[in-house]
Design an enzyme around this catalytic site. Structure first.
Site, PDB file in Angstrom:
ATOM      1  N   ASN A 164       4.502  13.113  33.179  1.00 50.63           N
ATOM      2  CA  ASN A 164       3.390  12.537  32.413  1.00 50.63           C
ATOM      3  C   ASN A 164       3.885  11.252  31.748  1.00 50.63           C
ATOM      4  O   ASN A 164       4.659  11.304  30.798  1.00 50.63           O
ATOM      5  CB  ASN A 164       2.931  13.561  31.359  1.00 50.63           C
ATOM      6  CG  ASN A 164       1.871  12.999  30.429  1.00 50.63           C
ATOM      7  OD1 ASN A 164       1.290  11.943  30.689  1.00 50.63           O
ATOM      8  ND2 ASN A 164       1.617  13.704  29.341  1.00 50.63           N
ATOM      9  N   LYS A 198       2.199   9.163  30.105  1.00 49.60           N
ATOM     10  CA  LYS A 198       1.436   8.865  28.880  1.00 49.60           C
ATOM     11  C   LYS A 198       0.987   7.394  28.864  1.00 49.60           C
ATOM     12  O   LYS A 198       0.722   6.833  29.911  1.00 49.60           O
ATOM     13  CB  LYS A 198       2.263   9.219  27.649  1.00 49.60           C
ATOM     14  CG  LYS A 198       2.822  10.634  27.710  1.00 49.60           C
ATOM     15  CD  LYS A 198       3.322  11.117  26.382  1.00 49.60           C
ATOM     16  CE  LYS A 198       3.990  12.456  26.563  1.00 49.60           C
ATOM     17  NZ  LYS A 198       4.222  13.153  25.311  1.00 49.60           N
ATOM     18  N   HIS A 227      -4.315  18.207  27.438  1.00 48.71           N
ATOM     19  CA  HIS A 227      -2.980  17.932  26.899  1.00 48.71           C
ATOM     20  C   HIS A 227      -3.067  17.938  25.373  1.00 48.71           C
ATOM     21  O   HIS A 227      -4.086  17.525  24.800  1.00 48.71           O
ATOM     22  CB  HIS A 227      -2.486  16.570  27.401  1.00 48.71           C
ATOM     23  CG  HIS A 227      -1.048  16.317  27.043  1.00 48.71           C
ATOM     24  ND1 HIS A 227      -0.670  15.843  25.804  1.00 48.71           N
ATOM     25  CD2 HIS A 227       0.105  16.500  27.741  1.00 48.71           C
ATOM     26  CE1 HIS A 227       0.655  15.751  25.766  1.00 48.71           C
ATOM     27  NE2 HIS A 227       1.146  16.134  26.937  1.00 48.71           N
ATOM     28  N   GLU A 230      -2.007  16.083  23.168  1.00 51.79           N
ATOM     29  CA  GLU A 230      -2.340  14.798  22.519  1.00 51.79           C
ATOM     30  C   GLU A 230      -3.838  14.518  22.616  1.00 51.79           C
ATOM     31  O   GLU A 230      -4.424  13.915  21.716  1.00 51.79           O
ATOM     32  CB  GLU A 230      -1.492  13.671  23.136  1.00 51.79           C
ATOM     33  CG  GLU A 230      -0.046  13.770  22.650  1.00 51.79           C
ATOM     34  CD  GLU A 230       1.001  13.261  23.614  1.00 51.79           C
ATOM     35  OE1 GLU A 230       0.665  12.514  24.547  1.00 51.79           O
ATOM     36  OE2 GLU A 230       2.183  13.637  23.442  1.00 51.79           O
ATOM     37  N   GLU A 285       3.139  24.169  26.675  1.00 52.74           N
ATOM     38  CA  GLU A 285       3.802  23.064  25.992  1.00 52.74           C
ATOM     39  C   GLU A 285       3.719  23.266  24.478  1.00 52.74           C
ATOM     40  O   GLU A 285       2.727  22.859  23.842  1.00 52.74           O
ATOM     41  CB  GLU A 285       3.121  21.744  26.343  1.00 52.74           C
ATOM     42  CG  GLU A 285       3.170  21.402  27.812  1.00 52.74           C
ATOM     43  CD  GLU A 285       3.121  19.899  28.023  1.00 52.74           C
ATOM     44  OE1 GLU A 285       4.093  19.362  28.557  1.00 52.74           O
ATOM     45  OE2 GLU A 285       2.133  19.263  27.620  1.00 52.74           O
ATOM     46  N   GLY A 339       8.070  15.700  22.825  1.00 55.89           N
ATOM     47  CA  GLY A 339       8.514  14.391  22.339  1.00 55.89           C
ATOM     48  C   GLY A 339       9.402  14.456  21.107  1.00 55.89           C
ATOM     49  O   GLY A 339       9.640  13.442  20.464  1.00 55.89           O
ATOM     50  N   SER A 366      10.309  18.243  25.829  1.00 51.41           N
ATOM     51  CA  SER A 366      11.684  17.724  25.747  1.00 51.41           C
ATOM     52  C   SER A 366      12.588  18.235  26.871  1.00 51.41           C
ATOM     53  O   SER A 366      13.775  18.489  26.660  1.00 51.41           O
ATOM     54  CB  SER A 366      12.287  18.055  24.374  1.00 51.41           C
ATOM     55  OG  SER A 366      11.550  17.423  23.349  1.00 51.41           O
TER      56      SER A 366
HETATM   57  C1  PEP Z   1       4.395  16.027  27.499  1.00 50.07           C
HETATM   58  O1  PEP Z   1       3.882  15.127  26.866  1.00 50.07           O
HETATM   59  O2  PEP Z   1       3.689  16.679  28.272  1.00 50.07           O
HETATM   60  C2  PEP Z   1       5.814  16.295  27.311  1.00 50.07           C
HETATM   61  C3  PEP Z   1       6.266  17.441  27.743  1.00 50.07           C
HETATM   62  O3  PEP Z   1       6.571  15.328  26.693  1.00 50.07           O
HETATM   63  P1  PEP Z   1       8.169  15.323  26.470  1.00 50.07           P
HETATM   64  O4  PEP Z   1       8.815  15.778  27.762  1.00 50.07           O
HETATM   65  O5  PEP Z   1       8.504  13.927  26.126  1.00 50.07           O
HETATM   66  O6  PEP Z   1       8.450  16.297  25.358  1.00 50.07           O
END
Ligand code: PEP
Length: 257
Positions: free
Chosen positions: A9, A11, A99, A101, A171, A177, A212
């Protein structure tokens, strides 16, 4: 482990030139060290989809083109939005739905997640349904119930024929993040709970983990997390790191078959 998959992703990062470079770099790595089992997808910003799609096609990369979001409606007065038909014309094969966000920053509630999921999966595209608890819920020990409720709300009304098109991405918000990755045991426990909720709703789906994930922690997570793959944010912006995560999953899958 069902057929394993890794989705990146991107973003709101990378303009179309940068997106083309990253796709080409990934293509070089995939040609040099091909993956045996893992399906790989990338989710660029909307404005990059066309360029990334051209590279995937021209270089025959076999990557799944994924969108980060889609509007629930077919067409019309929805300024700033993008429809599923527009995405399909660009060769998009998968869409992230709900997601965290989108839920947290753009008011996407459970009902809208459910309608969007129905539209994407109903049209035959892969719908990657994102669920996960925040830190307060986790600290109160409510993570299993919270995610089960998100799943029920999203999936309960889904038509029978659309169900096979759903992938769940667990997630936890506290891991996205932040650099704080969930322990493999936490991931395994939540995945088990997700599978039992899905079974209660009468179906089964691949379960990815996101939060992460890096080339360094991917092997432990893949081996001990009882998961079917990863949704990767930050690390998917670097071809080598992303490819290493895909390889870790590929190796793990090969050794457990
Ligand atoms: C995400 O935004 O779906 C995500 C998993 O981000 P990150 O790997 O940066 O934590």
């Amino acid at each position: 482990m069902r057929s394993p998959a890794v989705y990146g992703n991107w973003k709101m990062n990378l303009d179309f030139v940068e997106a083309v470079h990253l796709t080409q770099e990934l293509g070089v790595l995939l040609r040099r060290t091909p993956l045996e089992h893992v399906e790989v997808g990338v989710a660029p910003p909307f404005v990059d989809l066309r360029s990334v799609s051209s590279v995937i096609e021209a270089d025959r990369l076999g990557l799944v083109l994924c969108a980060q979001h889609v509007n629930e409606y077919e067409a019309g007065a929805h300024t700033g939005e993008v429809s599923l038909a527009m995405l399909e014309r660009l060769g998009v094969g998968a869409v992230l739905v709900g997601h965290s966000e989108r839920r947290r920053l753009y008011g996407m509630d459970d009902a809208l997640v459910a309608r969007t999921l129905a539209r994407v999966a109903g049209a035959g595209l892969r719908a990657i349904l994102c669920v996960g608890e925040d830190l307060a819920v986790r600290e109160a020990g409510g993570e299993a119930a919270f995610v089960a409720e998100q799943l029920r709300a999203a999936i309960a009304g889904l038509a029978e024929g659309a169900r096979a098109r759903v992938t769940v991405a667990y997630e936890p918000l506290w891991a996205i993040g932040t650099g704080v990755v969930a322990e493999p045991a936490q991931v395994a426990a939540q995945n088990e709970s997700i599978r039992s909720t899905l079974a209660g709703l009468g179906f089964d789906a691949p379960v990815l983990y996101g939060g992460s994930v890096t080339a360094e922690n991917a092997t432990d997570l893949a081996r001990d997390g009882a998961l079917d793959g990863f949704l990767v944010g930050g690390a998917s912006l670097r071809a080598e790191a992303f490819h290493a995560i895909c390889r870790a999953l590929d190796d793990c899958y090969a050794s457990t078959r």
